[in-house]
Design an enzyme around this catalytic site. Sequence first.
Site, PDB file in Angstrom:
ATOM      1  N   SER A  13      32.659  18.498  70.425  1.00 16.51           N
ATOM      2  CA  SER A  13      31.343  18.929  69.945  1.00 16.51           C
ATOM      3  C   SER A  13      31.271  20.296  69.292  1.00 16.51           C
ATOM      4  O   SER A  13      30.257  20.632  68.692  1.00 16.51           O
ATOM      5  CB  SER A  13      30.324  18.891  71.080  1.00 16.51           C
ATOM      6  OG  SER A  13      29.866  17.581  71.228  1.00 16.51           O
ATOM      7  N   LYS A  33      23.624  27.556  71.572  1.00 13.25           N
ATOM      8  CA  LYS A  33      23.345  26.129  71.764  1.00 13.25           C
ATOM      9  C   LYS A  33      22.405  25.980  72.956  1.00 13.25           C
ATOM     10  O   LYS A  33      22.583  26.662  73.983  1.00 13.25           O
ATOM     11  CB  LYS A  33      24.658  25.379  72.018  1.00 13.25           C
ATOM     12  CG  LYS A  33      24.511  23.870  72.148  1.00 13.25           C
ATOM     13  CD  LYS A  33      25.872  23.200  72.329  1.00 13.25           C
ATOM     14  CE  LYS A  33      25.782  21.689  72.348  1.00 13.25           C
ATOM     15  NZ  LYS A  33      27.090  21.017  72.445  1.00 13.25           N
ATOM     16  N   SER A  87      28.102  17.384  69.095  1.00 12.17           N
ATOM     17  CA  SER A  87      26.721  17.611  69.442  1.00 12.17           C
ATOM     18  C   SER A  87      26.188  18.992  69.075  1.00 12.17           C
ATOM     19  O   SER A  87      24.985  19.182  69.022  1.00 12.17           O
ATOM     20  CB  SER A  87      26.545  17.403  70.948  1.00 12.17           C
ATOM     21  OG  SER A  87      27.300  18.342  71.681  1.00 12.17           O
TER      22      SER A  87
HETATM   23  N1  GLN Z   1      30.876  13.159  70.643  1.00  8.61           N
HETATM   24  C1  GLN Z   1      31.391  13.174  71.966  1.00  8.61           C
HETATM   25  C2  GLN Z   1      30.440  12.473  72.891  1.00  8.61           C
HETATM   26  O1  GLN Z   1      29.483  11.974  72.432  1.00  8.61           O
HETATM   27  C3  GLN Z   1      31.681  14.567  72.392  1.00  8.61           C
HETATM   28  C4  GLN Z   1      30.507  15.317  72.854  1.00  8.61           C
HETATM   29  C5  GLN Z   1      30.809  16.706  73.266  1.00  8.61           C
HETATM   30  O2  GLN Z   1      31.883  17.227  72.995  1.00  8.61           O
HETATM   31  N2  GLN Z   1      29.854  17.291  73.944  1.00  8.61           N
HETATM   32  O3  GLN Z   1      30.634  12.409  74.065  1.00  8.61           O
END
Ligand code: GLN
Length: 493
Positions: A181, A76, A157
């Site tokens: 994410s 990532k 994400s």
């Molecule tokens: N979807 C969540 C957010 O937007 C989690 C993001 C993540 O785990 N990095 O904050």
Amino acid sequence: MNNFLTIADARRGLKAGKFSAVELMEYYLRMIDKHQDLNAFVTINYEMAIGAAREADARIARGDDLPCLGVPIAVKDLFCTKGLRTTACSKILSEFVPCYESTVTSNLLRNGATFIGKTNMDEFAMGSANITSYFGPCFLRYRRKSNGSMRLVPGGSSGGSATAVASDLCVAAIGSDTGGSVRQPAAFSGIVGIKPTYGLCSRYGMVAFASSLDQAGSMTKTVEDAAIMLKAMAGYDCNDSTSANVEIPNYPDYVGKSIRGTRIGVVKEYLDGLTPEFLEAIKKAEGWLKDAGCEIVEVSIKTLTYALPTYYIIAPAEASSNLARYDGVRYSRRSEDANNIDDLYLNSRSEGFGEEVQRRIMTGTYVLSAGFYDAYYAKAQKIRKMITDDLHDNAFSSVDLLLTPTTPTTAFGIEESNSMSPIEMYLSDICTVSANIAGVPAISVPACLSEDGLPIGIQLIGPHFSEGALFSAAGVIEKAAAFSELRKTISVS
Ligand code: GLN
């Protein structure tokens, strides 16, 4: 070469001389090329990737045997990789080439991994659909049975890592999980994703989003691979003050281990409002676990209903503080349009951050501001403590693991995501954020397909450092679900 190689398969093939690490790397580079429309990768350095594979071949020839030796792994784009651009998919970091390696990626390198490239993600890991990336959205290769022309998102994400694994553009990948994410995109994409206990994997060299919630995790084709990856990634690191100084068990030993007598709690609060096909998925998982000798009990964890609002106060608060460092002066991109220092800060940040990131910074500074601190941030911290205590003193005193869906829906269409309000998007994290709030580990494993032919993921949550038990239980679900067969029936583009 077989399609959909796991780490275990790849290692066997490499050891037996069926293919070389260079051939393996070239194969996946061709796959990435063929599926460029998915936009799963944002940076690939062919020379570095092939060079790493060549080195792995030399080590294999010398008789070296490491868990990931010669295995192409995708990273990532928020893990700093020495000499390889690391952008967090933000314009503000679009030119950043780190001069050091993150601890998690160096641990993987030490275990022989060869990196194929950096994967697409939501900007600064903020999002649930991989649509906020500076490099454009990432797509899922799967299609709905009822609407083959609609393009779907892999979730976010860590959407690029999810799509890369699910579409066989690499053997395995790493992601980061602040509120879901790793697990949410794993569920959308029909793969395995684990967020370990907070502190198990070092955060050193990961672009920070919300430091008290961020954890690295793996995204893999099987539970066994998740265990191999976590063993290779985890470990104490003096560069991270929150790193846990614990012995790392040999996780692969837990896969296939009996779970007879394990008490599994089905969380009532997560069942309310679920659609019939998700309820059915939970029922199926309950049945499989029962067949393996588990006891299933319904548990109620009342404070969990506050997890999402608590997360969306704490995460933006920490993000606003972490992102204050991007001022256009050091490694972040500087605006060309500034005649004085105030404009330099203002314009660099306004040009460099996307809309969602700006929204989080504004929310975060608001909840931390003198007038509202007690009403929001201080209260959220108290509720965080209540949720953590409730999980430990209430849930984990009566059951060993918790069973929940990973997400309330299957993958959304790209147009559907674009028309969702921020709050609707935040709701897709409803089942995942509590594990980050309490710092406990959780794994998502594909269980079945929806009526429309898309993957449904099941989540198991355990107490601190229960990764071994999670791998054992997830392995049971994986085997009973026979998802590897179901995967072949999914419509693809
Ligand atoms: N979807 C969540 C957010 O937007 C989690 C993001 C993540 O785990 N990095 O904050």
